[in-house]
Enzyme design. Structure first.
Site, PDB file in Angstrom:
ATOM      1  CB  CYS A 112      -3.015  -9.153  -8.229  1.00 55.71           C
ATOM      2  SG  CYS A 112      -1.452  -9.467  -9.121  1.00 55.71           S
ATOM      3  CB  CYS A 209       3.555  -5.957  -3.784  1.00 59.76           C
ATOM      4  SG  CYS A 209       2.461  -5.925  -5.502  1.00 59.76           S
TER       5      CYS A 209
END
Ligand SMILES: Nc1ncnc2c1ncn2[C@@H]1O[C@H](COP(=O)(O)OP(=O)(O)OP(=O)(O)O)[C@@H](O)[C@H]1O
Length: 401
Positions: A112, A209
């Site tokens: 990410c 997440c």
């Protein structure tokens, strides 16, 4: 030079702050605004926030977007929310699932940072005329004598996130700033209170997440139904000891939940995805001294391919939870290989091996790579053809950063 090492006045310096809605990036925005910079907040919507609202610990979801917006309002800075869901699914979630299915233990936060945050978001920042992209990561970047920026461990070793940022490139590093690198979390929260930010006491995100409550096996089965392929549990000496209902449920070092009764204590020492086998063995079988790396990143001097013949003395972390440990980095036939001074247990393909210039608290990141292959030291496996020695973390928990 202003406090961001740029040769213009703060008000002429346009800064995009990557705002997750958490306390760290909110404080970054407040600090830089307070110092007179021209600050714009950007929040990336990364996945289906409808599904994640109210989920404690989820970043980048509905509540967090709302929090980021409120902080921006309080500071009086422009704030944009960008929909990066498709990009995140393809660059992070799909790769995560595929890697897991292949018997690896990927680190989605590295992906990410490398793709979504530091490549795509940086492009957006450049498009809106920013000189700097600032984040709330706990790492430090400083100018080196040769004028480049170096990436260093954070002052607070418990918060240090360099493990997740090793793949940052030099051009990215030149534009990034990490104003919290010298702070402790307590200092950050104090500053949040000082600036009257509503997120001052917001809890830390713990999980990855997009993986609710650590339930990554359920997520992967949903994304990849083939993940439920049953197979054998095999001893390193070749004996078939039992059956399992999918390798994604197992991690290296795992002792409990193997469904094996009696005999010597056995640990998961490897996952053989092509054969759908979980390989178990005694604790000694977890030990690794040599680690081969793929997808190398390098922000040290020169090129890693030009390392001296007898290697470079470095310190490495083969897991986010471990301190840097002495090692020698070699480049052999174009492949980076690390020799650990002291063997480590449970070295996992798919995890990062991050390379530092020393083991000290403020060591500099030289680069790193993805752990490709971890030959086990002993006992030698007697399983025909199984050479890959795939390992996953002993604690069964996924690291986040
Ligand atoms: N969805 C997002 N949009 C924009 N920036 C983000 C987003 N998620 C994370 N970031 C940036 O990356 C940094 C590190 O992200 P991480 O997920 O580790 O958050 P964190 O350590 O909990 O920080 P924070 O308290 O700011 O949420 C954040 O401080 C922020 O600058």
């Amino acid at each position: 030079m202003n406090s961001l090492d740029l040769p213009m006045a703060p008000r002429e310096t346009r800064v995009v702050v990557a705002m997750s809605g958490g306390v760290d990036s909110s404080v970054v925005a407040a600090l830089l605004k307070d110092q007179g910079y021209d600050v714009t907040g950007v929040t990336l919507q990364l996945y289906d926030h409808g599904a994640a609202v109210h989920r404690k610990g989820a970043c980048c979801a509905g509540q967090d977007i709302h929090d980021a917006r409120r902080v921006a309002d309080r500071l009086g800075i422009p704030h944009y929310v960008l929909d990066y869901e498709d990009r995140f699914r393809e660059a992070v979630i799909d790769r995560f699932a595929d890697s897991y299915l292949a018997g690896e233990t990927p680190i989605p936060c590295v992906e990410c940072n490398r793709t979504v945050k530091f490549a795509d978001l940086m492009r957006t920042a450049v498009d809106i005329g920013a000189h700097v992209l600032a984040t709330g990561h706990y790492v430090s970047s400083r100018l080196l004598p040769d004028g480049r920026r170096g990436l260093f461990r954070a002052a607070d070793p418990d918060k240090d996130q360099t493990y997740f940022l090793y793949a940052t490139t030099q051009p990215q590093l030149d534009m990034l700033r990490f104003p919290l690198g010298g702070m402790t979390k307590t200092q950050t929260r104090d500053l949040a209170r000082h600036y009257g930010l509503a997120v001052a006491d917001k809890s830390e995100s713990q999980d990855i997440c997009f993986v609710p409550n650590g339930g990554y096996a359920d997520l992967i089965r949903k994304l990849r139904p083939e993940a439920a392929t049953p197979g054998d549990i095999v001893h390193v000496d070749g004996r078939v000891l039992g059956r399992h209902d999918g390798i994604i449920r197992f991690t290296v070092g795992q002792r409990r939940g193997l469904g094996l009764s009696g005999g010597e204590p056995l640990y998961v020492v490897a996952l053989d995805a092509p054969r759908a086998q979980v390989i178990v063995g005694p604790r000694e079988a977890l030990l690794t001294r040599r680690v081969k790396l793929r997808d190398m990143s390098w922000i040290g001097e020169g090129a890693w391919r030009d390392l001296p013949a007898d290697g470079l003395e470095v310190a490495v972390r083969v897991r986010s939870t471990r301190a840097p440990a002495p090692a020698v980095l070699h480049c052999r036939d174009g492949v980076a290989e690390v020799e650990l001074a002291v063997g480590e247990e449970g070295v996992a393909p798919g995890q990062a091996c991050v390379i530092y210039d020393g083991a000290g608290p403020e060591a500099r990141v030289l680069g790193g790579g993805v752990i490709n292959r971890a030959p086990r030291e002993a006992p030698a496996p007697r399983l025909e053809g199984r050479q890959d020695g795939r390992l996953t973390p002993a604690n069964g928990r996924l690291a986040r950063g």
